[in-house]
Design an enzyme around this catalytic site. Structure first.
Site, PDB file in Angstrom:
ATOM      1  N   THR A  10      -9.456  -2.821   1.179  1.00 44.70           N
ATOM      2  CA  THR A  10      -9.957  -2.419  -0.136  1.00 44.70           C
ATOM      3  C   THR A  10     -11.490  -2.403  -0.133  1.00 44.70           C
ATOM      4  O   THR A  10     -12.110  -3.408   0.185  1.00 44.70           O
ATOM      5  CB  THR A  10      -9.450  -3.392  -1.223  1.00 44.70           C
ATOM      6  OG1 THR A  10      -8.075  -3.634  -0.999  1.00 44.70           O
ATOM      7  CG2 THR A  10      -9.657  -2.823  -2.610  1.00 44.70           C
ATOM      8  N   GLU A  36      -0.782  -7.141  -5.162  1.00 43.35           N
ATOM      9  CA  GLU A  36      -1.911  -6.209  -5.274  1.00 43.35           C
ATOM     10  C   GLU A  36      -1.363  -4.802  -5.167  1.00 43.35           C
ATOM     11  O   GLU A  36      -0.514  -4.525  -4.316  1.00 43.35           O
ATOM     12  CB  GLU A  36      -2.891  -6.398  -4.116  1.00 43.35           C
ATOM     13  CG  GLU A  36      -3.724  -7.626  -4.194  1.00 43.35           C
ATOM     14  CD  GLU A  36      -4.651  -7.696  -2.987  1.00 43.35           C
ATOM     15  OE1 GLU A  36      -4.856  -6.676  -2.303  1.00 43.35           O
ATOM     16  OE2 GLU A  36      -5.131  -8.782  -2.723  1.00 43.35           O
ATOM     17  N   ARG A  43       1.211   0.489   5.437  1.00 46.32           N
ATOM     18  CA  ARG A  43       0.688   0.207   6.782  1.00 46.32           C
ATOM     19  C   ARG A  43       0.995  -1.216   7.237  1.00 46.32           C
ATOM     20  O   ARG A  43       1.005  -1.500   8.421  1.00 46.32           O
ATOM     21  CB  ARG A  43      -0.807   0.474   6.853  1.00 46.32           C
ATOM     22  CG  ARG A  43      -1.646  -0.499   6.068  1.00 46.32           C
ATOM     23  CD  ARG A  43      -3.114  -0.267   6.276  1.00 46.32           C
ATOM     24  NE  ARG A  43      -3.565   0.970   5.679  1.00 46.32           N
ATOM     25  CZ  ARG A  43      -4.839   1.220   5.378  1.00 46.32           C
ATOM     26  NH1 ARG A  43      -5.768   0.338   5.668  1.00 46.32           N
ATOM     27  NH2 ARG A  43      -5.186   2.352   4.807  1.00 46.32           N
ATOM     28  N   ARG A  95       0.839  -1.205   0.000  1.00 45.16           N
ATOM     29  CA  ARG A  95       0.000   0.000   0.000  1.00 45.16           C
ATOM     30  C   ARG A  95       0.869   1.248   0.000  1.00 45.16           C
ATOM     31  O   ARG A  95       1.989   1.232   0.525  1.00 45.16           O
ATOM     32  CB  ARG A  95      -0.922   0.008   1.221  1.00 45.16           C
ATOM     33  CG  ARG A  95      -1.923  -1.119   1.253  1.00 45.16           C
ATOM     34  CD  ARG A  95      -2.901  -0.930   2.398  1.00 45.16           C
ATOM     35  NE  ARG A  95      -3.816   0.144   2.131  1.00 45.16           N
ATOM     36  CZ  ARG A  95      -5.095  -0.004   1.762  1.00 45.16           C
ATOM     37  NH1 ARG A  95      -5.625  -1.206   1.668  1.00 45.16           N
ATOM     38  NH2 ARG A  95      -5.846   1.031   1.516  1.00 45.16           N
TER      39      ARG A  95
HETATM   40  N1  PXP Z   1      -8.362  -9.735  -2.840  1.00 45.61           N
HETATM   41  C1  PXP Z   1      -8.156  -8.389  -2.829  1.00 45.61           C
HETATM   42  C2  PXP Z   1      -8.107  -7.664  -4.129  1.00 45.61           C
HETATM   43  C3  PXP Z   1      -7.954  -7.704  -1.612  1.00 45.61           C
HETATM   44  O1  PXP Z   1      -7.744  -6.380  -1.628  1.00 45.61           O
HETATM   45  C4  PXP Z   1      -7.943  -8.436  -0.405  1.00 45.61           C
HETATM   46  C5  PXP Z   1      -7.668  -7.724   0.884  1.00 45.61           C
HETATM   47  O2  PXP Z   1      -6.352  -7.313   0.913  1.00 45.61           O
HETATM   48  C6  PXP Z   1      -8.166  -9.827  -0.463  1.00 45.61           C
HETATM   49  C7  PXP Z   1      -8.393 -10.442  -1.694  1.00 45.61           C
HETATM   50  C8  PXP Z   1      -8.199 -10.667   0.764  1.00 45.61           C
HETATM   51  O3  PXP Z   1      -9.306 -10.288   1.543  1.00 45.61           O
HETATM   52  P1  PXP Z   1      -9.526 -10.900   2.978  1.00 45.61           P
HETATM   53  O4  PXP Z   1      -8.370 -10.495   3.819  1.00 45.61           O
HETATM   54  O5  PXP Z   1     -10.819 -10.300   3.416  1.00 45.61           O
HETATM   55  O6  PXP Z   1      -9.600 -12.397   2.808  1.00 45.61           O
END
Ligand code: PXP
Length: 250
Positions: free
Chosen positions: A110, A79, A58, A54
């Protein structure tokens, strides 16, 4: 064996580390280590490791991304928001995959998918640059047919359908509607020859609903697995999720 692949998001491990060591990034005692967590996930059968660098750093730090690149044996899915500084890092690190996500500083995680229709002009050159570097590109989108079409037109390899609203649905009616949206978006994406992934808010309970979405290749899951690891350990938490995914009919 499930035909569905599991990508484990290890950001939450770094969140815990940063809670104590944010001001001492090079501390030898910094724990828990997201790189160690990634290798435990892989040993348990994860098909990939997901991490979000990010802009505000963080949780995951630049050094984590470098170390992950060196140590991941399966595949790395980075990501990221569509910003110059992070694009430069991705082009240097060269993960196997990048998932472009919307990023707001004030959000907890997100929130919502990318508006590919509105951001087409900004996304197009980034997608091209990443693809030219040999990186497969995914767009994190809400399950809408318009967004799927816009993603297909941009020539990306994959979409990741945002399952957050299904996960947080507080009535059965909303849950049903959201599942139907996800099912038709997945079908449409697959018909456009896009690889279909899904993620956000998936846990050991709602995975039963996720298993009803057709054409899926990969689920990206973080919070529920890392939370479960507090009780059963990370290796078992990953294996338990894989066992629920094995029921996927696809
Ligand atoms: N996919 C994306 C695009 C995300 O932004 C996130 C959260 O970082 C996740 C999957 C995973 O989400 P969770 O932590 O709720 O399983």
């Amino acid at each position: 064996m499930s035909s569905l692949r599991l990508g484990v998001n290890i950001d939450h491990v770094a969140t815990l580390r940063q809670a104590r060591y944010a001001t001492m990034p090079e501390s030898k005692n910094a724990e828990p280590d997201p790189i160690l967590a990634a290798s435990i996930c892989e040993r348990a059968g994860a098909g990939g490791i997901v991490t979000h660098l990010r802009a505000d750093r963080r949780h995951i730090q630049d050094r984590d991304v470098e170390r992950l690149r060196q140590s991941i044996m399966t595949k790395m899915n980075l990501e990221m928001g569509n910003t110059e500084q992070i694009i430069d890092i991705a082009l240097r690190i060269k993960p196997e995959e990048v998932c472009l996500v919307p990023e707001k500083r004030e959000e907890v995680t997100t929130e919502g998918g990318l508006d590919v229709i509105a951001q087409r002009k900004e996304l197009e050159p980034t997608i091209k640059r990443l693809q030219l570097a040999g990186i497969r590109v995914s767009l994190f989108i809400d399950p809408s047919l318009e967004q799927v079409d816009a993603a297909a037109e941009l020539g990306v390899e994959m979409v990741e359908l945002h399952t957050g609203r299904l996960a947080n649905a507080f009535t059965e009616k909303i849950q049903k509607e959201e599942l139907e949206q996800l099912r038709s978006a997945a079908r449409a994406a697959s018909e456009s020859n896009l690889q279909v992934n899904a993620g956000h808010g998936i846990n050991y309970k709602n995975i039963a609903l996720i298993n009803e979405i057709p054409a899926l290749t990969e689920l990206n899951i973080g919070h529920s697995i890392v939370s479960r690891a507090m009780r059963v350990g990370l290796e078992t938490a990953v294996k338990e999720m894989l066992a629920t995914m094995a029921k996927y009919p696809g």
